[in-house]
Design a protein around this motif. Structure first.
Motif, short mmCIF file in Angstrom:
data_model
loop_
_atom_site.label_atom_id
_atom_site.label_comp_id
_atom_site.label_asym_id
_atom_site.label_seq_id
_atom_site.Cartn_x
_atom_site.Cartn_y
_atom_site.Cartn_z
N SER A 1 67.61 42.98 -19.15
CA SER A 1 67.77 42.36 -20.46
C SER A 1 68.79 43.09 -21.32
O SER A 1 69.29 42.55 -22.29
N ASP A 2 69.10 44.35 -20.95
CA ASP A 2 70.07 45.09 -21.72
C ASP A 2 71.48 44.54 -21.57
O ASP A 2 72.38 44.90 -22.31
N SER A 3 71.69 43.66 -20.57
CA SER A 3 73.03 43.13 -20.34
C SER A 3 73.37 41.98 -21.28
O SER A 3 74.48 41.48 -21.25
N SER A 4 72.41 41.51 -22.11
CA SER A 4 72.70 40.45 -23.06
C SER A 4 73.67 40.95 -24.12
O SER A 4 73.69 42.14 -24.45
N PRO A 5 74.51 40.05 -24.66
CA PRO A 5 75.52 40.51 -25.63
C PRO A 5 74.87 41.06 -26.88
O PRO A 5 73.84 40.56 -27.33
N PRO A 6 75.45 42.09 -27.48
CA PRO A 6 74.86 42.68 -28.70
C PRO A 6 74.99 41.71 -29.85
O PRO A 6 75.83 40.79 -29.85
N PRO A 7 74.12 41.83 -30.87
CA PRO A 7 74.20 40.94 -32.02
C PRO A 7 75.53 41.09 -32.74
O PRO A 7 76.11 42.17 -32.79
N LYS A 8 76.01 39.96 -33.30
CA LYS A 8 77.29 39.97 -33.99
C LYS A 8 77.21 40.79 -35.27
O LYS A 8 76.31 40.59 -36.09
N PRO A 9 78.11 41.73 -35.46
CA PRO A 9 78.04 42.57 -36.67
C PRO A 9 78.36 41.74 -37.90
O PRO A 9 79.09 40.74 -37.83
N PRO A 10 77.79 42.10 -39.05
CA PRO A 10 78.08 41.35 -40.27
C PRO A 10 79.55 41.45 -40.65
O PRO A 10 80.21 42.45 -40.39
N ARG A 11 80.04 40.38 -41.24
CA ARG A 11 81.45 40.34 -41.63
C ARG A 11 81.69 41.31 -42.78
O ARG A 11 80.92 41.38 -43.74
N LYS A 12 82.78 42.08 -42.68
CA LYS A 12 83.11 43.05 -43.71
C LYS A 12 83.99 42.39 -44.76
O LYS A 12 84.97 41.72 -44.44
N VAL A 13 83.63 42.61 -46.01
CA VAL A 13 84.37 42.05 -47.14
C VAL A 13 84.91 43.21 -47.97
O VAL A 13 84.15 44.11 -48.34
#
Length: 469
Positions: A134-146
């Protein structure tokens, strides 16, 4: 040793076997029940090996008993019964009623011969048949930086600190219009050129501005109640229309009609193709009209007033089709969703501080968020489903929200007074904010339409402070 002592010793040996067992390991379950004879509690049926009460002949009952058990329970049971327990004098724990082979009692059982010990690196049993953890799943998308700071600041002397005015607008041709006192100035975002459009004279002042959607003409509302239409390219006045008794604080264009709201509580519909000053009057507010926005499909007009009302009108009636009265302060901030029809957002003043969302098809309130500050403006991004709000008392901040979760994307600060004015660039990436501190600040807050990547901290203009006139 008599028969009683032998039975006590057998029970004692079995009890020691129980105390040394670990908890049963988990097994894989299937949907079929196949009985396992080796897991039966034989002591309940008096089938355990016992010391015979009377001696028997060699090879007699013992051989028959083994053959019978083999036929009934399988050869594994017989071999387990005959295996020594490691110095236990022949009383092996493998044949005890609670031996490890009975750990599957009342379980659906499958073959565990190929199973491996549990490991944090082994695949999940919930369907990872491809052998990937299960560790091979893509990491969560980081929040957009403003970026937290404006990339451009313009001095705007005489920019009024009045909650009910609307004197900043950005055209589709990338020209920013600003009302400063009695004058209107045009600032080109492409080359930073400043042009003076008009001067209303010492006895009048600019109260509202609004570009047409094509960006060629701009309407100007005055403190005397007039509405003027100017050619922004040639800096020439095209039309002057009356009808209001007092100042015209808000303007809104659709494809053909210009709507104006005034302190006289009325909304006038102007059509510059006809000779009359206005073609219809909308009466419904009980105090000054300070918010006005057409929906993107030109079907509905939303108006907010100092009477705490949010009214929705259509093209076919001079009476509001919706009266929304949940706000407890003036409603100036209004915006329509460009992503979903009939979705309207509104913001209340100091006593309310809430952003509310409405379904204008049935008039239901969908959500309400207490922002903690006076809501002065709202703008819905056309590039992403996010909303920007500007605030006054008491924090003077700019906030970005993700819709519909209303999770905060960023909070921007920099103005020292209420952020009363807001406009969005034609590409949808930059906003400009104005305040009574007499500054206009440009912020890169939204990604582009094609590439929704974090916006850069630099824009069309280098960071600096210049004067708009």
């Amino acid at each position: 040793m008599n028969q009683t002592s032998l039975r006590l010793e057998t029970f004692s040996s079995s009890f020691r076997g129980i105390s040394t067992l670990s908890s049963p390991s988990k097994s894989t379950c299937s949907d079929r029940f196949i009985p396992c004879r080796s897991s039966s509690r034989l002591h309940a049926f008096d089938l355990q090996d016992k010391e015979p009460a009377t001696p028997v002949k060699e090879g007699g009952n013992e051989a028959y008993s083994r053959l019978l058990k083999s036929e009934l329970f399988g050869s594994d049971f017989v071999s387990n019964s005959l295996s020594p327990a490691g110095g236990g004098g022949g009383q092996g724990s493998a044949s005890s009623p609670m031996s490890p082979c009975t750990s599957n009692m009342l379980r659906f059982k499958t073959d565990r011969s190929n199973s491996s010990p549990c490991s944090p690196f082994s695949p999940s049993i919930l369907g990872n048949d491809n052998g990937l953890s299960s560790d091979s799943s893509p990491p969560p998308k980081p929040p957009r930086k403003v970026p937290k700071t404006p990339h451009k600041v313009l001095d705007a002397p005489s920019l009024q600190d009045d909650f009910y005015l609307n004197v900043v607008d950005w055209s589709s041709q990338n020209v920013l219009a600003v009302g400063l006192g009695t004058c209107v100035y045009l600032w080109s975002a492409s080359n930073s050129k400043v042009t003076k459009l008009c001067d209303l004279g010492p006895n009048d002042s600019v109260c509202s501005l609004q570009w047409t959607r094509e960006g060629s003409y701009i309407s100007v509302g005055t403190s005397h109640g007039q509405v003027q239409v100017w050619d922004g390219t040639q800096c020439k006045r095209v039309r002057t229309m009356g009808g209001h008794q007092t100042r015209t604080g808000v303007l809104a264009w659709n494809s053909r009609i210009l709507s104006s709201g005034s302190r006289d509580r009325n909304i006038l519909q102007h059509d510059i193709r006809v000779q009359s000053d206005y073609v219809s009057k909308l009466v419904g507010h009980k105090s000054e009209v300070c918010g006005l926005k057409w929906s993107h499909d030109d079907r509905e007009l939303a108006s907010g007033g100092n009477d705490n009302q949010l009214l929705v009108w259509n093209n076919h009636s001079q009476q509001p089709i919706l009266k929304l009265t949940e706000h407890t302060a003036a409603v100036k901030a209004i915006t329509w969703s460009p992503h979903q029809s009939s979705l309207l957002a509104s913001g209340g003043g100091t006593a309310d501080r809430c952003i509310r969302f409405w379904n204008t098809t049935n008039g239901h309130q969908l959500n309400s968020i207490d922002t903690g500050s006076q809501v002065c403006n709202l703008a819905w991004s056309k590039n992403v489903n996010e909303i920007v709000s500007t605030h006054g008392y008491s924090q003077n901040q700019i906030m970005l929200w993700k819709y519909p979760s209303m999770a905060k994307v960023a909070t921007l600060t920099g103005h020292s007074m209420r952020v009363l004015y807001l406009a969005t660039s034609p590409d949808g990436q930059t906003i400009v904010t104005g305040a009574g501190d007499e500054t206009l600040r440009f912020w890169n807050v939204f990604p582009s339409v094609k590439m929704q990547t974090p916006v850069r901290d630099t824009g069309l203009w280098s960071l600096g402070r210049t004067q708009i006139r």
